[in-house]
Design a protein around this motif. Structure first.
Motif, PDB file in Angstrom:
ATOM      1  N   GLU A 160       0.812  -1.215   0.000  1.00 50.04           N
ATOM      2  CA  GLU A 160       0.000   0.000   0.000  1.00 50.04           C
ATOM      3  C   GLU A 160       0.849   1.270   0.000  1.00 50.04           C
ATOM      4  OE1 GLU A 160      -0.378  -1.820   4.228  1.00 50.04           O
ATOM      5  OE2 GLU A 160      -0.198  -2.507   2.153  1.00 50.04           O
ATOM      6  N   ASN A 161       2.137   1.155   0.366  1.00 48.63           N
ATOM      7  CA  ASN A 161       3.035   2.304   0.382  1.00 48.63           C
ATOM      8  C   ASN A 161       3.898   2.397  -0.872  1.00 48.63           C
ATOM      9  OD1 ASN A 161       3.086   1.132   3.540  1.00 48.63           O
ATOM     10  ND2 ASN A 161       2.548   3.291   3.313  1.00 48.63           N
ATOM     11  N   GLN A 162       4.312   1.254  -1.400  1.00 51.92           N
ATOM     12  CA  GLN A 162       5.138   1.203  -2.605  1.00 51.92           C
ATOM     13  C   GLN A 162       4.590   0.132  -3.562  1.00 51.92           C
ATOM     14  OE1 GLN A 162       9.126   0.719  -0.619  1.00 51.92           O
ATOM     15  NE2 GLN A 162       9.657   2.535  -1.803  1.00 51.92           N
ATOM     16  N   PRO A 163       3.410   0.336  -4.117  1.00 51.65           N
ATOM     17  CA  PRO A 163       2.773  -0.722  -4.920  1.00 51.65           C
ATOM     18  C   PRO A 163       3.594  -1.181  -6.109  1.00 51.65           C
ATOM     19  CG  PRO A 163       1.640   1.396  -5.188  1.00 51.65           C
ATOM     20  CD  PRO A 163       2.579   1.553  -4.037  1.00 51.65           C
ATOM     21  N   GLU A 164       4.382  -0.283  -6.696  1.00 52.19           N
ATOM     22  CA  GLU A 164       5.139  -0.647  -7.893  1.00 52.19           C
ATOM     23  C   GLU A 164       6.187  -1.718  -7.601  1.00 52.19           C
ATOM     24  OE1 GLU A 164       7.486   2.578  -5.841  1.00 52.19           O
ATOM     25  OE2 GLU A 164       5.365   2.117  -6.202  1.00 52.19           O
ATOM     26  N   LEU A 165       6.609  -1.827  -6.341  1.00 50.93           N
ATOM     27  CA  LEU A 165       7.647  -2.789  -5.977  1.00 50.93           C
ATOM     28  C   LEU A 165       7.099  -4.184  -5.689  1.00 50.93           C
ATOM     29  CD1 LEU A 165       9.950  -0.560  -3.748  1.00 50.93           C
ATOM     30  CD2 LEU A 165      10.379  -1.364  -6.074  1.00 50.93           C
ATOM     31  N   TRP A 166       5.792  -4.359  -5.785  1.00 49.37           N
ATOM     32  CA  TRP A 166       5.179  -5.656  -5.497  1.00 49.37           C
ATOM     33  C   TRP A 166       4.388  -6.193  -6.698  1.00 49.37           C
ATOM     34  CZ3 TRP A 166       6.603  -7.597  -0.788  1.00 49.37           C
ATOM     35  CH2 TRP A 166       7.136  -6.681   0.120  1.00 49.37           C
ATOM     36  N   SER A 167       4.543  -5.585  -7.844  1.00 43.89           N
ATOM     37  CA  SER A 167       3.794  -5.941  -9.044  1.00 43.89           C
ATOM     38  C   SER A 167       4.370  -7.209  -9.692  1.00 43.89           C
ATOM     39  CB  SER A 167       3.856  -4.791 -10.039  1.00 43.89           C
ATOM     40  OG  SER A 167       5.201  -4.599 -10.465  1.00 43.89           O
ATOM     41  N   VAL A 168       3.656  -7.724 -10.683  1.00 43.48           N
ATOM     42  CA  VAL A 168       4.163  -8.865 -11.446  1.00 43.48           C
ATOM     43  C   VAL A 168       5.500  -8.519 -12.090  1.00 43.48           C
ATOM     44  CG1 VAL A 168       3.751 -10.405 -13.405  1.00 43.48           C
ATOM     45  CG2 VAL A 168       1.862  -9.791 -11.889  1.00 43.48           C
ATOM     46  N   GLU A 169       5.596  -7.331 -12.685  1.00 45.48           N
ATOM     47  CA  GLU A 169       6.846  -6.949 -13.354  1.00 45.48           C
ATOM     48  C   GLU A 169       8.000  -6.853 -12.360  1.00 45.48           C
ATOM     49  OE1 GLU A 169       9.595  -6.661 -15.837  1.00 45.48           O
ATOM     50  OE2 GLU A 169       7.555  -7.006 -16.534  1.00 45.48           O
ATOM     51  N   ALA A 170       7.720  -6.346 -11.156  1.00 45.68           N
ATOM     52  CA  ALA A 170       8.766  -6.282 -10.126  1.00 45.68           C
ATOM     53  C   ALA A 170       9.236  -7.685  -9.760  1.00 45.68           C
ATOM     54  CB  ALA A 170       8.243  -5.559  -8.894  1.00 45.68           C
ATOM     55  N   MET A 171       8.308  -8.626  -9.662  1.00 42.24           N
ATOM     56  CA  MET A 171       8.684  -9.996  -9.327  1.00 42.24           C
ATOM     57  C   MET A 171       9.416 -10.673 -10.486  1.00 42.24           C
ATOM     58  SD  MET A 171       8.015 -10.215  -6.210  1.00 42.24           S
ATOM     59  CE  MET A 171       8.384  -8.438  -6.135  1.00 42.24           C
ATOM     60  N   ARG A 172       9.064 -10.324 -11.713  1.00 43.36           N
ATOM     61  CA  ARG A 172       9.830 -10.832 -12.853  1.00 43.36           C
ATOM     62  C   ARG A 172      11.261 -10.308 -12.817  1.00 43.36           C
ATOM     63  NH1 ARG A 172       4.900  -9.997 -17.083  1.00 43.36           N
ATOM     64  NH2 ARG A 172       3.981 -12.070 -16.859  1.00 43.36           N
ATOM     65  N   HIS A 173      11.410  -9.064 -12.414  1.00 36.86           N
ATOM     66  CA  HIS A 173      12.750  -8.488 -12.278  1.00 36.86           C
ATOM     67  C   HIS A 173      13.545  -9.271 -11.232  1.00 36.86           C
ATOM     68  CE1 HIS A 173      15.808  -5.413 -12.649  1.00 36.86           C
ATOM     69  NE2 HIS A 173      15.795  -5.221 -11.337  1.00 36.86           N
ATOM     70  N   ALA A 189       2.645 -11.196   2.980  1.00 35.59           N
ATOM     71  CA  ALA A 189       1.902 -12.422   2.679  1.00 35.59           C
ATOM     72  C   ALA A 189       0.556 -12.129   2.029  1.00 35.59           C
ATOM     73  CB  ALA A 189       1.711 -13.237   3.959  1.00 35.59           C
ATOM     74  N   LYS A 190       0.406 -10.975   1.427  1.00 36.08           N
ATOM     75  CA  LYS A 190      -0.866 -10.607   0.812  1.00 36.08           C
ATOM     76  C   LYS A 190      -1.170 -11.515  -0.379  1.00 36.08           C
ATOM     77  CE  LYS A 190      -0.991  -5.762   2.248  1.00 36.08           C
ATOM     78  NZ  LYS A 190      -2.200  -5.925   3.055  1.00 36.08           N
ATOM     79  N   GLY A 191      -2.449 -11.834  -0.561  1.00 33.92           N
ATOM     80  CA  GLY A 191      -2.856 -12.744  -1.621  1.00 33.92           C
ATOM     81  C   GLY A 191      -2.471 -12.284  -3.008  1.00 33.92           C
TER      82      GLY A 191
END
Length: 225
Positions: A160-173, A189-191
């Motif tokens: 909720e504070n840094q949403p861009e760092l938890w996105s699919v693209e961030a995880m692909r990175h 541990a958010k769904g």
């Protein structure tokens, strides 16, 4: 300065409006999530002399790096390479007030040396511990020549504070920065985050969380999506 329930310090970020650690205990949270669920399982059976590469998203107070540096002291036959990203470094005068050396029983320089190390330069702080601090945007960093890492400590502020760092693209990175079979550990541990990990090619485990938190997440790269 934020005093947490286990006696260790944390900080509050005015920029993001959130604390750096759980108020239930900064030290016990870092140990539980990043050391006990991340580093210790990797060290079990890890060949001495083979480089062990850790990448951290969110250097912050330096607590995670300090714990790894302390463990490196106990494993002199292992070689630790620690790369960490932090866009907003903690000021030196604030670092001086952190009580981690006291609660861990190490000399103050053990923490202060981490923060005083130059940015963008790999520095051998100990015979078997090398630190590289990057004051850069983690998601924009390509580092094409970087060696794949074994373990990621994902310690960004909450979705909720840094949403861009938890996105699919961030995880692909993250998946691209890990070797096949490499591991990512985080307190989150958010769904939706776990679904993003799976979409990025991770196998996801839900593990018991530290005090005050029901679950945490450990994920293994199975496919570079």
């Amino acid at each position: 300065m934020v005093h947490t329930a286990d006696g260790s310090h944390s900080l509050h970020s005015p920029r993001f409006g959130v604390n750096y650690h759980s108020t239930h205990g900064a030290l016990q949270e870092s140990r539980h999530v990043f050391i006990e669920a991340g580093l210790h399982p990797l060290l079990t059976g890890y060949p001495p002399g083979q480089p062990l590469r850790i990448l951290e998203m969110g250097f912050g107070t330096g607590l995670n790096a300090l714990l790894v540096r302390q463990i490196a002291r106990a494993y002199p036959d292992h070689r630790f390479y620690y790369t960490t990203f932090e866009r907003f470094p903690v000021p030196a005068e604030v670092v001086e007030q952190l009580n981690y050396p006291e609660v861990l029983g190490v000399e103050p320089e053990f923490l202060h040396g981490l923060h005083a190390a130059p940015w963008e330069e790999a520095v051998d702080l100990d015979p078997n511990f090398t630190l590289l601090k990057r004051q850069a945007d983690f998601l924009s960093d390509q580092s094409p020549d970087a060696e794949p890492c074994d373990l990621i400590f994902y310690d960004a502020f909450a979705p909720e504070n840094q949403p861009e760092l938890w996105s699919v693209e961030a995880m692909r990175h993250c998946a691209r920065r890990l070797r096949t079979g490499g591991v990512l550990v985080t307190y989150c541990a958010k769904g939706q985050f776990k679904r993003n990990l799976r979409a990025a090619g991770f196998r996801v485990e839900a593990l018991p969380g530290p005090p005050g938190k029901r679950e945490m997440t450990r994920a293994h790269v199975i496919d570079l999506a």
